[in-house]
Write an enzyme that holds these catalytic residues in place. Structure first.
Site, short mmCIF file in Angstrom:
data_model
loop_
_atom_site.label_atom_id
_atom_site.label_comp_id
_atom_site.label_asym_id
_atom_site.label_seq_id
_atom_site.Cartn_x
_atom_site.Cartn_y
_atom_site.Cartn_z
N GLU A 139 -6.85 -19.40 -11.29
CA GLU A 139 -7.12 -18.53 -12.44
C GLU A 139 -5.86 -17.77 -12.87
O GLU A 139 -5.56 -17.64 -14.05
CB GLU A 139 -8.27 -17.58 -12.10
CG GLU A 139 -8.54 -16.45 -13.09
CD GLU A 139 -8.93 -16.92 -14.49
OE1 GLU A 139 -9.07 -18.12 -14.72
OE2 GLU A 139 -9.04 -16.04 -15.37
N CYS B 105 -13.42 -22.51 -34.93
CA CYS B 105 -13.72 -22.24 -36.32
C CYS B 105 -14.82 -21.18 -36.43
O CYS B 105 -15.79 -21.18 -35.68
CB CYS B 105 -14.17 -23.46 -37.11
SG CYS B 105 -12.98 -24.77 -37.13
N GLU C 257 -1.83 -19.86 -20.46
CA GLU C 257 -2.41 -19.72 -21.80
C GLU C 257 -1.83 -18.54 -22.57
O GLU C 257 -1.80 -18.57 -23.79
CB GLU C 257 -3.95 -19.67 -21.76
CG GLU C 257 -4.56 -18.43 -21.16
CD GLU C 257 -6.09 -18.46 -21.20
OE1 GLU C 257 -6.67 -19.03 -22.12
OE2 GLU C 257 -6.71 -17.88 -20.28
N LYS D 194 -11.50 -19.17 -28.64
CA LYS D 194 -12.33 -18.52 -27.62
C LYS D 194 -13.53 -19.38 -27.23
O LYS D 194 -13.89 -19.47 -26.07
CB LYS D 194 -12.81 -17.17 -28.17
CG LYS D 194 -13.68 -16.37 -27.23
CD LYS D 194 -12.84 -15.74 -26.16
CE LYS D 194 -13.66 -14.92 -25.19
NZ LYS D 194 -12.94 -14.75 -23.92
N TRP E 45 -9.81 -23.74 -36.59
CA TRP E 45 -9.11 -24.30 -35.43
C TRP E 45 -9.11 -25.79 -35.66
O TRP E 45 -10.16 -26.43 -35.61
CB TRP E 45 -9.85 -23.93 -34.15
CG TRP E 45 -9.14 -24.35 -32.90
CD1 TRP E 45 -8.16 -23.66 -32.24
CD2 TRP E 45 -9.36 -25.55 -32.15
NE1 TRP E 45 -7.75 -24.37 -31.14
CE2 TRP E 45 -8.47 -25.54 -31.06
CE3 TRP E 45 -10.20 -26.64 -32.29
CZ2 TRP E 45 -8.41 -26.55 -30.11
CZ3 TRP E 45 -10.15 -27.67 -31.35
CH2 TRP E 45 -9.26 -27.61 -30.28
N ASN F 10 -17.84 -26.17 -38.99
CA ASN F 10 -17.33 -25.95 -37.64
C ASN F 10 -17.79 -27.13 -36.80
O ASN F 10 -18.99 -27.39 -36.74
CB ASN F 10 -17.90 -24.63 -37.10
CG ASN F 10 -17.57 -24.39 -35.64
OD1 ASN F 10 -16.60 -24.94 -35.13
ND2 ASN F 10 -18.37 -23.58 -34.97
N GLY F 11 -16.86 -27.87 -36.20
CA GLY F 11 -17.26 -28.99 -35.35
C GLY F 11 -16.52 -30.26 -35.72
O GLY F 11 -15.44 -30.23 -36.30
N ARG G 290 -12.04 -17.38 -32.91
CA ARG G 290 -12.58 -18.74 -32.82
C ARG G 290 -11.60 -19.79 -33.36
O ARG G 290 -11.82 -20.99 -33.20
CB ARG G 290 -13.89 -18.85 -33.60
CG ARG G 290 -14.96 -17.90 -33.13
CD ARG G 290 -16.21 -18.08 -33.95
NE ARG G 290 -16.80 -19.38 -33.76
CZ ARG G 290 -17.63 -19.69 -32.79
NH1 ARG G 290 -18.00 -18.78 -31.92
NH2 ARG G 290 -18.11 -20.91 -32.67
N HIS H 147 2.42 -30.78 0.80
CA HIS H 147 2.07 -32.15 0.41
C HIS H 147 2.61 -32.49 -0.97
O HIS H 147 2.07 -33.37 -1.64
CB HIS H 147 0.54 -32.33 0.46
CG HIS H 147 -0.02 -32.10 1.82
ND1 HIS H 147 0.17 -32.98 2.86
CD2 HIS H 147 -0.71 -31.06 2.34
CE1 HIS H 147 -0.40 -32.51 3.96
NE2 HIS H 147 -0.95 -31.33 3.67
N LYS I 255 -4.09 -18.05 -16.54
CA LYS I 255 -3.81 -16.89 -17.40
C LYS I 255 -2.36 -16.92 -17.87
O LYS I 255 -2.07 -16.65 -19.02
CB LYS I 255 -4.08 -15.57 -16.65
CG LYS I 255 -5.55 -15.23 -16.47
CD LYS I 255 -6.15 -14.68 -17.71
CE LYS I 255 -7.47 -15.20 -18.14
NZ LYS I 255 -8.12 -16.34 -17.86
O1 M6R Z 1 -17.27 -19.55 -22.89
P1 M6R Z 1 -16.95 -20.31 -21.64
O2 M6R Z 1 -16.96 -19.46 -20.43
O3 M6R Z 1 -17.85 -21.52 -21.48
O4 M6R Z 1 -15.48 -20.86 -21.86
C1 M6R Z 1 -14.89 -21.73 -20.95
C2 M6R Z 1 -13.40 -21.83 -21.15
O5 M6R Z 1 -13.10 -22.33 -22.43
C3 M6R Z 1 -12.70 -20.48 -21.00
O6 M6R Z 1 -12.98 -19.90 -19.76
C4 M6R Z 1 -11.17 -20.65 -21.14
O7 M6R Z 1 -10.66 -21.36 -20.08
C5 M6R Z 1 -10.52 -19.27 -21.27
N1 M6R Z 1 -9.65 -19.26 -22.41
C6 M6R Z 1 -9.71 -18.88 -20.11
O8 M6R Z 1 -9.12 -17.64 -20.25
#
Ligand code: M6R
Length: 614
Positions: A487, A2, A494, A609, A74, A98-99, A27, A510, A491
């Site tokens: 990672e 948010c 998401e 984000k 959000w 927000n929250g 956000r 395994h 990517k």
């Molecule tokens: O702002 P932060 O680095 O604490 O965020 C952590 C995760 O939310 C963030 O890395 C998330 O996994 C990303 N969307 C990955 O691309």
């Protein structure tokens, strides 16, 4: 999660708020709304979906007041529809939040018993009811907010507008960020209240960061700050030197693509403050604490982080354990905070967070602080909540990262972790000058090597059509390439919403081997190192079962190339910096696959984000 924009001032609130929300859409983007005073009344307009829907709705609307609030959502409580969109309005009160309000059920029951008419499924609306109940008695916005503060439990940043007092705004926070922007020319002609400075950066560079349980009161041309007990506070002002260019797309189709291409520069910027380029040594300076003294005395390092930042932490473990021989634990912050961790004396707890606002990481840092640990934060956003909590600070220096999928912050973090490992080793007298020089020279070559790897952009934009046909992707790696496999899979998940798993290559037999058939692509990160032969054996096992291999290796690796459908060659580098280079093709691959599938690369579904709720 948010985004909030509040504005009181001489300009048109509609334009300021909508433009600000555009900067905050990362956000949350399932609905949006504004409440702006017009002819002495609150005019509230909300729309389901992305901000564009709201923008279209307000386009021809007139607002003649000077105060307003806006929100991009959000969803936490209640479906992402217009009914649940913010601002929420109860009587003369409008509010954006927000929250999460944790005790919302109890408040709701109480309000319903009093006969309140609740029109949304959100926890946020209940706060508007509480304030409206108070203000009817005392006719004082600040007092009403202060009175209800002790009633609500959870994580919240809230901005409140009272129709009857159109030159006033009150905001308060306990958890998610809230920052006040002051008029650039010091005239006190305008005030901004935003979730992120980006929303006000084109108007001002003067900001005041609110701490938890603080209240800000803006009325006419003055501003006051209070703690939860109602005592007045003097808050320091920060001047931010970010340019607005840093938050624009600069001709790229997406923020993510722009950020991917910024990596040579952002990695160089991350390293610059910590490296002496004349002597090719790392600097051991004051980073909030005296780095040399702290690094000398630590017996253990504990990393806490979430998501991509956690994968960076995993690489930090390989680096620090191997270079410094100091034991390292890594913890996903949401687990760490609830598992009653043992934090021995002389532990250095390092948090990694691009935003510096991730709720679980912040809670983990606070827990570590209670245990007396030395705290070092690695963030991209100076003055963010996590940054403010720590004594020691290292900065990613990546510039603003807007794409929800983290890219440049990750590679900058890996560069910082390389430096940190060298600093710790040097402080402990364990780093031979010749090795230091070699490591540093290798690091300095990284920006140029990323440039070379970015040439795979074209390759993946062409290959995306072919890669789309696979039902699943298994990402494999060993050693420092294992977190890179994780990672790469994250990517792809998401951005392209495709099933992807990251695995340590040696673990494949395994269990995951059972998944392999000719619908499965195996993406392997296999740089030339002492583990390469073992990884190649794992790949033979997968290939024998029909798996199609996409491999990333060093130089012209003939054996890897011969067994792969696609082979990408990386420049030669030490194992320490290899992850910084090898993640780039995986970022590009996810970007192009998502783009060719028609998905919104910068704002993937269901995500945000900055995750300021747990
Ligand atoms: O702002 P932060 O680095 O604490 O965020 C952590 C995760 O939310 C963030 O890395 C998330 O996994 C990303 N969307 C990955 O691309």
């Amino acid at each position: 999660m948010c985004g909030i924009v509040g504005y009181l001032g001489i300009q048109n609130p509609k334009t300021i708020i909508i433009d600000g929300l555009k900067k905050l859409e990362y956000r949350g983007y399932d609905s949006a709304g504004v409440a702006i005073i017009h002819d002495g009344k609150t005019k509230r307009i909300r729309a389901q979906g992305k901000l564009k829907a709201l923008e279209d709705k307000v386009q021809n609307e007139e607002f003649n007041g000077h105060v307003g609030i806006g929100h991009t959502r959000w969803a936490t409580h209640g479906a992402p529809n217009e009914r649940n969109a913010h601002p929420h309005q109860v009587g003369e009160i409008s509010l954006v939040h927000n929250g999460i309000i944790e005790n919302y059920l109890e408040i709701k029951e109480e309000l319903l018993a009093q006969g309140a008419i609740i029109t949304s499924d959100t926890d946020s609306e209940l706060v508007a009811h509480l304030i409206w109940n108070e203000i009817q008695k005392n006719q004082n916005l600040l007092q009403s907010v202060q009175n209800i503060l002790k009633r609500i439990v959870g994580a919240f940043s809230i901005v409140v507008l009272w129709e009857k007092s159109p030159n006033e705004l009150v905001a308060f926070k306990d958890g998610p960020p809230l920052i006040v922007g002051l008029s650039k020319d010091k005239s006190n002609d305008e005030f901004f209240i935003v979730s992120d400075v980006q929303a006000a950066l084109v108007h001002t560079n003067r900001f005041v960061y609110l701490n938890d349980r603080e209240v800000v009161h803006i009325k006419d041309h003055s501003i006051s700050y209070y703690n939860a007990d109602g005592e007045k506070l003097n808050k320091p002002e920060s001047i931010l030197d970010w340019s607005t260019d840093m938050v624009e797309k600069m001709g790229f189709e997406h923020y993510m693509l722009k950020e991917l291409y910024e990596q040579p520069r952002s990695v160089a910027n991350a390293m610059a403050p910590y490296i002496d380029t004349d002597t090719h040594t790392v600097k051991l300076t004051d980073i909030g604490f005296d780095a040399e003294t702290v690094f000398k005395k630590i017996d253990r390092v504990i990393f806490v982080a979430c998501g991509t930042s956690f994968y960076a932490a995993m690489i930090g473990k390989y680096l620090i354990e191997q270079i410094c021989r100091v034991p390292v634990d890594t913890d996903v912050a949401s687990e760490f905070r609830y598992r009653r961790p043992v934090i021995p004396k002389n532990s250095l707890v390092i948090s990694i967070s691009q935003s510096g606002e991730t709720a679980d990481t912040l809670a983990a840092v606070r827990l570590a602080k209670e245990h007396g640990a030395e705290l070092l934060s690695i963030t991209n956003v100076a003055h963010s909540s996590i940054d403010r909590e720590a004594a020691g600070h290292m900065y990613m220096n990546s510039g603003v990262e807007i794409g929800v999928a983290s890219t440049k912050a990750f590679t900058s973090t890996l560069a910082i972790l390389n430096i940190l490992a060298l600093q710790i080793s040097k402080a402990r007298g364990a780093l031979a000058p010749v090795s230091e020089k070699q490591y540093v020279q290798n690091l300095l070559a990284v920006p140029g090597q990323i440039e070379v790897v970015l040439a795979y952009d074209k390759y993946f934009s062409e290959a995306a059509e072919q890669l789309k046909k696979y039902k699943g992707f298994l990402y494999l790696g060993r050693g420092v390439s294992y977190p890179i496999a994780l990672e790469g899979a994250l990517k792809l998940k998401e951005l392209a919403y495709m099933h992807a798993e990251g695995y340590a290559a040696g673990e494949m037999k395994h269990g995951p081997l059972a998944l392999i058939d000719d619908n499965m692509a195996i993406v392997v990160v296999a740089p030339t190192d002492e583990l390469l032969d073992k990884t190649i054996s794992n790949l033979q096992e997968a290939k024998a079962r029909g798996g199609k291999i996409i491999s990333i290796g060093t130089g012209e690796n003939k054996s890897l190339k011969s067994m792969s459908e696609y082979y990408l060659s990386l420049p030669h580098s030490l194992w320490t910096t290899n992850p910084i280079i090898s993640v780039v093709p995986l970022q590009l691959m996810a970007y192009h696959l998502a783009h060719s599938l028609g998905y919104d690369v910068d704002q993937p579904r269901n995500l945000a984000k900055s995750v300021t709720v747990e």
